[in-house]
Design a protein around this motif. Structure first.
Motif, PDB file in Angstrom:
ATOM      1  N   THR A 114      15.176  -3.620   9.549  1.00 45.64           N
ATOM      2  CA  THR A 114      13.973  -3.992   8.800  1.00 45.64           C
ATOM      3  C   THR A 114      13.530  -2.876   7.859  1.00 45.64           C
ATOM      4  O   THR A 114      13.513  -1.703   8.232  1.00 45.64           O
ATOM      5  N   LYS A 115      13.171  -3.275   6.642  1.00 50.62           N
ATOM      6  CA  LYS A 115      12.617  -2.348   5.668  1.00 50.62           C
ATOM      7  C   LYS A 115      11.244  -2.849   5.249  1.00 50.62           C
ATOM      8  O   LYS A 115      11.029  -4.054   5.127  1.00 50.62           O
ATOM      9  N   LYS A 116      10.319  -1.922   5.056  1.00 48.55           N
ATOM     10  CA  LYS A 116       8.951  -2.291   4.696  1.00 48.55           C
ATOM     11  C   LYS A 116       8.684  -1.982   3.226  1.00 48.55           C
ATOM     12  O   LYS A 116       9.146  -0.972   2.700  1.00 48.55           O
ATOM     13  N   TYR A 117       7.897  -2.876   2.596  1.00 51.86           N
ATOM     14  CA  TYR A 117       7.549  -2.716   1.189  1.00 51.86           C
ATOM     15  C   TYR A 117       6.035  -2.830   1.021  1.00 51.86           C
ATOM     16  O   TYR A 117       5.405  -3.716   1.605  1.00 51.86           O
ATOM     17  N   LYS A 118       5.475  -1.927   0.231  1.00 55.14           N
ATOM     18  CA  LYS A 118       4.052  -2.040  -0.083  1.00 55.14           C
ATOM     19  C   LYS A 118       3.813  -3.313  -0.878  1.00 55.14           C
ATOM     20  O   LYS A 118       4.662  -3.746  -1.642  1.00 55.14           O
ATOM     21  N   TRP A 119       2.645  -3.904  -0.694  1.00 61.00           N
ATOM     22  CA  TRP A 119       2.321  -5.140  -1.409  1.00 61.00           C
ATOM     23  C   TRP A 119       2.525  -4.971  -2.913  1.00 61.00           C
ATOM     24  O   TRP A 119       3.059  -5.852  -3.573  1.00 61.00           O
ATOM     25  N   LYS A 120       2.087  -3.842  -3.449  1.00 61.27           N
ATOM     26  CA  LYS A 120       2.151  -3.654  -4.902  1.00 61.27           C
ATOM     27  C   LYS A 120       3.584  -3.534  -5.411  1.00 61.27           C
ATOM     28  O   LYS A 120       3.817  -3.629  -6.618  1.00 61.27           O
ATOM     29  N   GLN A 121       4.552  -3.352  -4.499  1.00 63.02           N
ATOM     30  CA  GLN A 121       5.961  -3.321  -4.899  1.00 63.02           C
ATOM     31  C   GLN A 121       6.541  -4.725  -5.059  1.00 63.02           C
ATOM     32  O   GLN A 121       7.625  -4.888  -5.614  1.00 63.02           O
ATOM     33  N   VAL A 122       5.815  -5.731  -4.563  1.00 60.76           N
ATOM     34  CA  VAL A 122       6.349  -7.095  -4.477  1.00 60.76           C
ATOM     35  C   VAL A 122       5.631  -8.012  -5.464  1.00 60.76           C
ATOM     36  O   VAL A 122       4.401  -8.025  -5.538  1.00 60.76           O
ATOM     37  N   SER A 123       6.403  -8.794  -6.219  1.00 64.41           N
ATOM     38  CA  SER A 123       5.809  -9.757  -7.153  1.00 64.41           C
ATOM     39  C   SER A 123       5.830 -11.183  -6.599  1.00 64.41           C
ATOM     40  O   SER A 123       5.131 -12.060  -7.105  1.00 64.41           O
TER      41      SER A 123
END
Length: 207
Positions: free
Chosen positions: A70-79
């Motif tokens: 699993t890898k985590k992404y900040k909300w602002k990294q995701v469109s």
């Protein structure tokens, strides 16, 4: 060609068709993240935390690959992403007017420079698109939602309903001033669902 060969080829054709259908179906159901960079990453998306004391959104969106890493992404990294069978799109809603959680606010301005990020669930896309904004009340594990509508060129979304209380008919009549026929049907209460209003506008009011 012998009867045996004919049956064999027919069987293979059916098998290939079934595999093609299943592959297409699986492709449509696959979860993914779309990053702000434009990259699309496939895997299992984690959006809502079901393991805590109360359900809530993860502070970072998770994506697990086929090996379970699993890898985590900040909300602002995701469109955008696909989760639980639905597509979600990122919107930044103005802090100064609607926060996105005000139940009575009829308009939600889009402000990418100084707004608050929300992921809106896509219900349908068209000349007017239908979204659902979802949220959890503090200390409550129930997932609430409200319908938002956006015309293609608009820099804002409007609140289309009040949940169990029904459509915001006055707001909708004002919003669809470019379609007198729809305004009349709203005044006569011919529609009860947001999706009915959206379908009529996209099917009858757009040239």
């Amino acid at each position: 060609m012998s009867k045996t060969k004919t049956l064999f080829f027919f069987f293979m054709l059916v098998l290939l068709s079934a595999n093609t259908f299943l592959s297409a179906q699986n492709s449509n159901q696959r979860e993914y993240l779309v990053l702000q960079t434009g990259d699309t990453l496939y895997g299992t998306v984690g959006y809502i935390n079901e393991k805590g004391v109360g359900r809530d959104f993860y502070k970072k969106i998770r994506l697990a690959d086929a090996q379970g890493k699993t890898k985590k992404y900040k909300w602002k990294q995701v469109s955008g992403f696909r989760w639980d069978g639905f597509d979600y799109e990122s919107f930044w809603l103005s802090k100064s007017s609607p926060s996105g959680l005000t139940l009575t606010e009829p308009r939600h301005d889009i402000d990418y420079s100084d707004g608050t990020q929300f992921f809106l669930r896509v219900v349908s896309k068209g000349a007017v698109s239908h979204y659902e904004l979802e949220w959890f009340n503090q200390g409550n594990s129930t997932l609430w939602s409200k319908a938002l509508l956006k015309k293609t060129k608009d820099k804002f979304l409007i609140r289309a309903d009040l949940g169990l209380l029904g459509l915001k008919r006055k707001v909708l009549r004002n919003y669809f001033s470019d379609c007198p026929e729809l305004q009349e049907k709203l005044a006569e209460k011919q529609f009860k669902k947001v999706r009915e209003v959206v379908a009529f506008y996209n099917g009858n009011c757009v040239e």
